[in-house]
Scaffold this motif. Structure first.
Motif, mmCIF file in Angstrom:
data_model
loop_
_atom_site.group_PDB
_atom_site.id
_atom_site.type_symbol
_atom_site.label_atom_id
_atom_site.label_comp_id
_atom_site.label_asym_id
_atom_site.label_seq_id
_atom_site.Cartn_x
_atom_site.Cartn_y
_atom_site.Cartn_z
ATOM 1 N N CYS A 73 0.836 -1.196 0.000
ATOM 2 C CA CYS A 73 0.000 0.000 0.000
ATOM 3 C C CYS A 73 0.875 1.252 0.000
ATOM 4 O O CYS A 73 1.665 1.457 0.921
ATOM 5 C CB CYS A 73 -0.905 0.029 1.229
ATOM 6 N N GLY A 74 0.708 2.074 -1.038
ATOM 7 C CA GLY A 74 1.371 3.373 -1.048
ATOM 8 C C GLY A 74 2.503 3.490 -2.036
ATOM 9 O O GLY A 74 3.126 2.510 -2.454
ATOM 10 N N GLY A 75 2.760 4.730 -2.450
ATOM 11 C CA GLY A 75 3.914 5.048 -3.267
ATOM 12 C C GLY A 75 3.789 4.759 -4.738
ATOM 13 O O GLY A 75 4.800 4.731 -5.449
ATOM 14 N N ILE A 76 2.550 4.556 -5.253
ATOM 15 C CA ILE A 76 2.425 4.230 -6.675
ATOM 16 C C ILE A 76 1.936 5.428 -7.490
ATOM 17 O O ILE A 76 1.507 5.275 -8.642
ATOM 18 C CB ILE A 76 1.510 3.010 -6.916
ATOM 19 N N HIS A 159 2.042 -10.315 -5.788
ATOM 20 C CA HIS A 159 2.125 -9.022 -5.107
ATOM 21 C C HIS A 159 1.067 -8.098 -5.707
ATOM 22 O O HIS A 159 1.015 -7.916 -6.927
ATOM 23 C CB HIS A 159 3.499 -8.385 -5.289
ATOM 24 N N THR A 160 0.244 -7.519 -4.864
ATOM 25 C CA THR A 160 -0.773 -6.574 -5.294
ATOM 26 C C THR A 160 -0.404 -5.192 -4.776
ATOM 27 O O THR A 160 -0.257 -4.990 -3.564
ATOM 28 C CB THR A 160 -2.159 -6.974 -4.762
ATOM 29 N N PHE A 161 -0.257 -4.249 -5.688
ATOM 30 C CA PHE A 161 0.161 -2.887 -5.345
ATOM 31 C C PHE A 161 -1.030 -1.944 -5.504
ATOM 32 O O PHE A 161 -1.638 -1.867 -6.578
ATOM 33 C CB PHE A 161 1.307 -2.445 -6.261
ATOM 34 N N VAL A 162 -1.350 -1.235 -4.432
ATOM 35 C CA VAL A 162 -2.499 -0.328 -4.433
ATOM 36 C C VAL A 162 -2.070 1.018 -3.851
ATOM 37 O O VAL A 162 -1.019 1.132 -3.204
ATOM 38 C CB VAL A 162 -3.667 -0.912 -3.608
ATOM 39 N N PRO A 163 -2.889 2.063 -4.059
ATOM 40 C CA PRO A 163 -2.542 3.377 -3.494
ATOM 41 C C PRO A 163 -2.537 3.356 -1.974
ATOM 42 O O PRO A 163 -3.060 2.429 -1.338
ATOM 43 C CB PRO A 163 -3.666 4.286 -4.032
ATOM 44 N N GLY A 164 -1.988 4.399 -1.403
ATOM 45 C CA GLY A 164 -1.949 4.498 0.048
ATOM 46 C C GLY A 164 -3.247 4.987 0.657
ATOM 47 O O GLY A 164 -3.467 4.829 1.858
ATOM 48 N N PHE A 165 -4.135 5.565 -0.150
ATOM 49 C CA PHE A 165 -5.399 6.080 0.369
ATOM 50 C C PHE A 165 -6.335 4.920 0.717
ATOM 51 O O PHE A 165 -6.687 4.127 -0.171
ATOM 52 C CB PHE A 165 -6.073 6.986 -0.657
ATOM 53 N N PRO A 166 -6.773 4.803 1.967
ATOM 54 C CA PRO A 166 -7.653 3.694 2.345
ATOM 55 C C PRO A 166 -8.911 3.591 1.497
ATOM 56 O O PRO A 166 -9.349 2.498 1.159
ATOM 57 C CB PRO A 166 -7.992 3.999 3.812
ATOM 58 N N VAL A 167 -9.516 4.730 1.136
ATOM 59 C CA VAL A 167 -10.756 4.710 0.367
ATOM 60 C C VAL A 167 -10.561 4.042 -0.994
ATOM 61 O O VAL A 167 -11.506 3.515 -1.582
ATOM 62 C CB VAL A 167 -11.313 6.143 0.197
ATOM 63 N N MET A 168 -9.335 4.041 -1.491
ATOM 64 C CA MET A 168 -9.021 3.351 -2.735
ATOM 65 C C MET A 168 -8.474 1.946 -2.459
ATOM 66 O O MET A 168 -8.893 0.957 -3.086
ATOM 67 C CB MET A 168 -7.978 4.138 -3.530
ATOM 68 N N ALA A 169 -7.537 1.860 -1.539
ATOM 69 C CA ALA A 169 -6.814 0.607 -1.319
ATOM 70 C C ALA A 169 -7.714 -0.518 -0.835
ATOM 71 O O ALA A 169 -7.616 -1.662 -1.318
ATOM 72 C CB ALA A 169 -5.680 0.842 -0.325
ATOM 73 N N TRP A 170 -8.594 -0.232 0.124
ATOM 74 C CA TRP A 170 -9.345 -1.320 0.754
ATOM 75 C C TRP A 170 -10.308 -2.026 -0.186
ATOM 76 O O TRP A 170 -10.343 -3.266 -0.208
ATOM 77 C CB TRP A 170 -10.048 -0.801 2.020
ATOM 78 N N PRO A 171 -11.098 -1.315 -1.000
ATOM 79 C CA PRO A 171 -11.937 -2.042 -1.960
ATOM 80 C C PRO A 171 -11.112 -2.832 -2.978
ATOM 81 O O PRO A 171 -11.534 -3.912 -3.416
ATOM 82 C CB PRO A 171 -12.735 -0.923 -2.651
ATOM 83 N N MET A 172 -9.954 -2.311 -3.353
ATOM 84 C CA MET A 172 -9.101 -3.016 -4.314
ATOM 85 C C MET A 172 -8.555 -4.304 -3.708
ATOM 86 O O MET A 172 -8.505 -5.354 -4.366
ATOM 87 C CB MET A 172 -7.965 -2.099 -4.764
ATOM 88 N N LEU A 173 -8.153 -4.254 -2.449
ATOM 89 C CA LEU A 173 -7.646 -5.450 -1.784
ATOM 90 C C LEU A 173 -8.759 -6.456 -1.547
ATOM 91 O O LEU A 173 -8.561 -7.676 -1.712
ATOM 92 C CB LEU A 173 -6.986 -5.071 -0.458
ATOM 93 N N GLU A 174 -9.926 -5.973 -1.173
ATOM 94 C CA GLU A 174 -11.050 -6.877 -0.933
ATOM 95 C C GLU A 174 -11.443 -7.596 -2.221
ATOM 96 O O GLU A 174 -11.692 -8.812 -2.222
ATOM 97 C CB GLU A 174 -12.233 -6.102 -0.375
ATOM 98 N N ALA A 175 -11.489 -6.864 -3.320
ATOM 99 C CA ALA A 175 -11.815 -7.481 -4.604
ATOM 100 C C ALA A 175 -10.759 -8.509 -5.004
ATOM 101 O O ALA A 175 -11.083 -9.570 -5.560
ATOM 102 C CB ALA A 175 -11.944 -6.406 -5.679
#
Length: 271
Positions: A73-76, A159-175
């Motif tokens: 999470c973060g830095g992308i 490895h799954t890379f997502v943004p650091g913003f929770p509002v973006m990261a969490w739905p992406m990780l859940e999916a």
């Protein structure tokens, strides 16, 4: 590279100088624990890294060499302090390339912004050229859709890379968990139980904890001692976690052993 059921280990990497400096508090760790736990899975490790490309590259080189499933999470983004995409490419020794899906989604996002009176849909405009930088991923990766603002993350080598913003990261990780790793979800009813015991040193109960894990291999025992800081009474929280039926049996064993070894459930009277 696939991961078979029963052998999956999950790791979490959180990237950001702001976390290490204390300017922001990490929220990803408890959420990832929650997301995994709801699916009968658990987190094996977590690492918080600075926005230093060399440090990120070294850490990702290590994790890519293993078999763990890793969420990062973060830095992308595409500002000077974002290095995760570049570090991932360096760790894999591959170039960054503009991903077709990312290009499409960023282009649509720019058009949507223009429709709202925000910016332009001209993809040759400097600000949109800069936005497209967020679509450059390590060669060979897959895009991870972002339902919040269309700017995708990416997936490569478990490895799954997502943004650091929770509002973006969490739905992406859940999916990701519910699509890519649905076969790993543990359908067993797993649980965790604990109780407090007083008047007994941890060293006395340790052999019982070891015996418990030998008797019930699928159950994990734990011991969390407290020295009574803050005016409390010294005690030990003893517990078990695992499949519900086996955990219940192990818990009764542990309760009986604690009493047999001189422990008490009630705190000693204070003067």
């Amino acid at each position: 590279m696939s991961v078979s059921q029963g052998k999956a280990r999950f790791g979490l990497i959180v990237v950001g100088d702001e976390i290490l400096s204390g300017r922001r508090q990490d929220k990803h760790f408890p959420k990832v624990v929650e997301l995994l736990g709801a699916r009968g899975l658990q987190l094996s490790w977590v690492e918080i890294l600075s926005d230093d490309r060399a440090d990120l590259t070294a850490a990702l080189t290590r994790s890519f060499a293993g078999t763990d499933i890793v969420f990062c999470c973060g830095g992308i983004g595409a500002t000077p302090d974002d290095h995760t995409r570049q570090a991932a490419a360096a760790a894999l020794n591959v170039p960054l390339v503009l991903h077709p899906f990312a290009k499409e989604q960023i282009t649509i996002r720019c058009a949507e912004n223009e429709a709202k009176g925000q910016g332009t849909s001209d993809m040759t405009a400097p600000e949109n050229v800069q936005r497209l930088q967020m679509g450059y991923f390590p060669e060979g990766c897959e895009a991870v859709p972002n339902p919040f603002n269309r700017i995708p993350g990416f997936f490569i080598h478990n490895h799954t890379f997502v943004p650091g913003f929770p509002v973006m990261a969490w739905p992406m990780l859940e999916a990701t968990l519910d699509s890519r790793y649905a076969h790993l979800h543990n359908k067993e009813d797993r649980t965790e139980h604990s109780f407090i015991v007083y008047g007994m040193p941890e060293s006395r109960i340790t052999p019982a904890l070891e015996a418990l894990e030998q008797k019930w291999p699928g159950v994990r025992a734990f011991s969390l001692p407290s020295v009574g800081d803050g005016g409390g009474v010294p005690h030990i929280e003893l517990g078990v976690k695992g499949e519900a039926g086996l955990a219940a049996q192990a818990l009764e064993f542990l309760r009986a052993e604690a009493l047999r070894l001189g422990g008490r459930y009630d705190p000693p009277a204070t003067k």
